[in-house]
Write a protein that holds these residues in place. Sequence first.
Motif, PDB file in Angstrom:
ATOM      1  N   PRO A 101      86.058 -14.560 -45.705  1.00  0.00           N
ATOM      2  CA  PRO A 101      84.995 -15.192 -46.873  1.00  0.00           C
ATOM      3  C   PRO A 101      85.311 -16.574 -46.992  1.00  0.00           C
ATOM      4  CG  PRO A 101      87.329 -14.552 -47.792  1.00  0.00           C
ATOM      5  CD  PRO A 101      87.137 -14.086 -46.263  1.00  0.00           C
ATOM      6  N   GLY A 102      85.817 -17.219 -45.818  1.00  0.00           N
ATOM      7  CA  GLY A 102      86.065 -18.550 -45.733  1.00  0.00           C
ATOM      8  C   GLY A 102      87.669 -19.195 -46.541  1.00  0.00           C
ATOM      9  N   GLY A 103      87.619 -20.450 -47.037  1.00  0.00           N
ATOM     10  CA  GLY A 103      88.945 -20.799 -47.534  1.00  0.00           C
ATOM     11  C   GLY A 103      88.880 -22.306 -47.474  1.00  0.00           C
ATOM     12  N   SER A 104      90.111 -22.793 -46.962  1.00  0.00           N
ATOM     13  CA  SER A 104      90.508 -24.324 -46.934  1.00  0.00           C
ATOM     14  C   SER A 104      89.381 -24.892 -46.451  1.00  0.00           C
ATOM     15  CB  SER A 104      91.826 -24.623 -46.482  1.00  0.00           C
ATOM     16  OG  SER A 104      91.951 -25.984 -46.213  1.00  0.00           O
ATOM     17  N   PRO A 105      88.864 -26.145 -46.753  1.00  0.00           N
ATOM     18  CA  PRO A 105      87.914 -26.987 -45.720  1.00  0.00           C
ATOM     19  C   PRO A 105      88.887 -27.885 -44.716  1.00  0.00           C
ATOM     20  CG  PRO A 105      88.151 -27.942 -48.014  1.00  0.00           C
ATOM     21  CD  PRO A 105      88.669 -26.692 -47.974  1.00  0.00           C
TER      22      PRO A 105
ATOM     23  N   SER B 151      81.019 -19.650 -45.753  1.00  0.00           N
ATOM     24  CA  SER B 151      81.433 -20.838 -46.085  1.00  0.00           C
ATOM     25  C   SER B 151      82.546 -21.288 -45.057  1.00  0.00           C
ATOM     26  CB  SER B 151      82.354 -20.659 -47.284  1.00  0.00           C
ATOM     27  OG  SER B 151      82.634 -21.888 -48.171  1.00  0.00           O
ATOM     28  N   GLY B 152      83.785 -21.474 -45.451  1.00  0.00           N
ATOM     29  CA  GLY B 152      84.783 -22.140 -44.375  1.00  0.00           C
ATOM     30  C   GLY B 152      84.542 -21.354 -43.040  1.00  0.00           C
ATOM     31  N   ALA B 153      84.500 -20.055 -43.050  1.00  0.00           N
ATOM     32  CA  ALA B 153      84.395 -19.447 -41.604  1.00  0.00           C
ATOM     33  C   ALA B 153      83.267 -19.835 -40.798  1.00  0.00           C
ATOM     34  CB  ALA B 153      84.429 -17.731 -42.170  1.00  0.00           C
ATOM     35  N   TYR B 154      82.007 -20.023 -41.679  1.00  0.00           N
ATOM     36  CA  TYR B 154      80.703 -20.292 -41.024  1.00  0.00           C
ATOM     37  C   TYR B 154      80.873 -21.835 -40.605  1.00  0.00           C
ATOM     38  CZ  TYR B 154      76.060 -21.077 -39.517  1.00  0.00           C
ATOM     39  OH  TYR B 154      74.897 -20.976 -38.583  1.00  0.00           O
TER      40      TYR B 154
ATOM     41  N   LEU C  48      89.679 -12.820 -26.295  1.00  0.00           N
ATOM     42  CA  LEU C  48      89.224 -12.747 -27.814  1.00  0.00           C
ATOM     43  C   LEU C  48      90.337 -13.308 -28.753  1.00  0.00           C
ATOM     44  CD1 LEU C  48      87.929 -10.848 -29.924  1.00  0.00           C
ATOM     45  CD2 LEU C  48      89.495  -9.203 -29.574  1.00  0.00           C
ATOM     46  N   VAL C  49      90.037 -14.128 -29.585  1.00  0.00           N
ATOM     47  CA  VAL C  49      90.616 -14.544 -30.622  1.00  0.00           C
ATOM     48  C   VAL C  49      90.100 -13.971 -32.030  1.00  0.00           C
ATOM     49  CG1 VAL C  49      91.868 -16.496 -31.631  1.00  0.00           C
ATOM     50  CG2 VAL C  49      91.285 -16.498 -29.158  1.00  0.00           C
ATOM     51  N   GLU C  50      91.030 -13.491 -32.950  1.00  0.00           N
ATOM     52  CA  GLU C  50      90.486 -12.935 -34.196  1.00  0.00           C
ATOM     53  C   GLU C  50      90.837 -13.995 -35.312  1.00  0.00           C
ATOM     54  OE1 GLU C  50      89.300 -10.036 -34.711  1.00  0.00           O
ATOM     55  OE2 GLU C  50      90.015  -8.511 -33.126  1.00  0.00           O
ATOM     56  N   LEU C  51      89.746 -14.273 -36.058  1.00  0.00           N
ATOM     57  CA  LEU C  51      89.664 -14.742 -37.266  1.00  0.00           C
ATOM     58  C   LEU C  51      89.632 -14.153 -38.448  1.00  0.00           C
ATOM     59  CD1 LEU C  51      88.501 -18.506 -38.196  1.00  0.00           C
ATOM     60  CD2 LEU C  51      88.542 -16.659 -39.815  1.00  0.00           C
ATOM     61  N   ARG C  52      90.733 -13.524 -39.271  1.00  0.00           N
ATOM     62  CA  ARG C  52      90.462 -12.664 -40.513  1.00  0.00           C
ATOM     63  C   ARG C  52      91.114 -13.079 -41.398  1.00  0.00           C
ATOM     64  NH1 ARG C  52      88.817  -7.684 -38.935  1.00  0.00           N
ATOM     65  NH2 ARG C  52      88.540  -7.203 -36.817  1.00  0.00           N
ATOM     66  N   GLY C  53      90.517 -12.757 -42.674  1.00  0.00           N
ATOM     67  CA  GLY C  53      90.954 -12.945 -44.191  1.00  0.00           C
ATOM     68  C   GLY C  53      90.909 -14.620 -44.378  1.00  0.00           C
ATOM     69  N   GLU C  54      91.583 -15.005 -45.406  1.00  0.00           N
ATOM     70  CA  GLU C  54      91.230 -16.235 -46.073  1.00  0.00           C
ATOM     71  C   GLU C  54      91.918 -17.202 -45.006  1.00  0.00           C
ATOM     72  OE1 GLU C  54      92.827 -18.873 -50.060  1.00  0.00           O
ATOM     73  OE2 GLU C  54      93.491 -16.838 -49.638  1.00  0.00           O
ATOM     74  N   ILE C  55      91.025 -18.316 -45.146  1.00  0.00           N
ATOM     75  CA  ILE C  55      91.331 -19.647 -44.037  1.00  0.00           C
ATOM     76  C   ILE C  55      92.292 -20.376 -44.878  1.00  0.00           C
ATOM     77  CG2 ILE C  55      90.705 -21.328 -42.730  1.00  0.00           C
ATOM     78  CD1 ILE C  55      88.089 -19.939 -42.257  1.00  0.00           C
ATOM     79  N   ALA C  56      93.877 -20.341 -44.792  1.00  0.00           N
ATOM     80  CA  ALA C  56      94.483 -21.154 -45.753  1.00  0.00           C
ATOM     81  C   ALA C  56      95.972 -21.315 -45.041  1.00  0.00           C
ATOM     82  CB  ALA C  56      94.664 -20.463 -47.053  1.00  0.00           C
ATOM     83  N   PRO C  57      96.577 -22.142 -45.169  1.00  0.00           N
ATOM     84  CA  PRO C  57      97.963 -22.450 -44.667  1.00  0.00           C
ATOM     85  C   PRO C  57      98.829 -21.067 -44.952  1.00  0.00           C
ATOM     86  CG  PRO C  57      97.440 -24.299 -45.936  1.00  0.00           C
ATOM     87  CD  PRO C  57      96.510 -23.311 -46.336  1.00  0.00           C
TER      88      PRO C  57
END
Length: 338
Positions: free
Chosen positions: A132-136, A167-170, A91-100
């Motif tokens: 919700p996505g974030g940086s492309p 968005s970016g998460a998808y 398992l690897v979690e991706l949570r919150g805004e995708i950003a540096p």
Amino acid sequence: MYPDSPNTPDRGATPSDAAPAPAPVTAAPARSASEALIEQFAQDYLKDRRSARRWNLLIRLGWLAAFAALVWGLLTQNASTSAPSGPHTALVELRGEIAPDTVASAEVMLSGLKSAFEDVGARAVVIRINSPGGSPVQAGIIHDEIRRLKSLHDKQVYVVVEESCASGAYYVAAAADAIYVDKASIVGSIGVLMDGFGFTGLMDKLGVERRLITAGENKGMLDPYSPLSERQRALAQAMIDQIHQQFIDVVRKGRGEKLKETPETFSGLFWNGEEAVKLGLADGLGNLDYVAREVVKAENIIDYTPHENVAERLAKRFGASVGFGAVRALRLESLQLR
């Protein structure tokens, strides 16, 4: 003649044999006020020195405890990621805004993904997403690395969506072999936006003059205090249209024939999980336990998501990241997949 009684002194004794007379007692000289003051000062000084030594000892013990915690955290983290394991679902979690510099940054995600793929006991990798996505850029790096690791290690990748995969998460999810959602999850929002503010009208009313000197006619493009020309608007629109097309290509490649395109698929709309399955944006309904048990066939789940230890959090709090929040707050223009 009667014998001498015990209390009768010996008549033959000489004066030199008699007990010496006690010396006269002399009174101790009284201390002066200055001597008393000096003595009090010395006592206070010694007391302060003892207190300072105790505090110094406590500070040294605190630093020693912090160092021990750092070493323990590093050792336990390395042991947990390098220890051999039996068959399991990684398992690897991706949570919150995708950003540096966030827990969903490419740097953090790639570290967890590499560990998950490299473990020979991992039957498959599951990425659980709530974002919700974030940086492309960050989303693109994660997407490309998932595809590379899949090919290198020949392992299946599944995405499990909780509340949101937009968005970016998808963009990231499109790299998976299958996507599972809850019927109420938010899925989609395949689009790009660039937002900001313009203050030129307000400045005119207040009588404020903007003095911007640039070398290059477009160097001040999207400056919030300068008018936006039609040419600059067209340039910005062309740039985000190109990024949008990159997003569309990634989704089409990842979903393949499962995707049921409509005129609204890439319009930026989003749907609940039930509709997303009908549109081919997701493959079915299911949570993490369901995917591990029924799809991967490995109920044991091991989490490979990197987590900060106490020492790392302290270093970030008192180190170079002190001004990070202020810098982000000053960003007036941002390009986002959301």
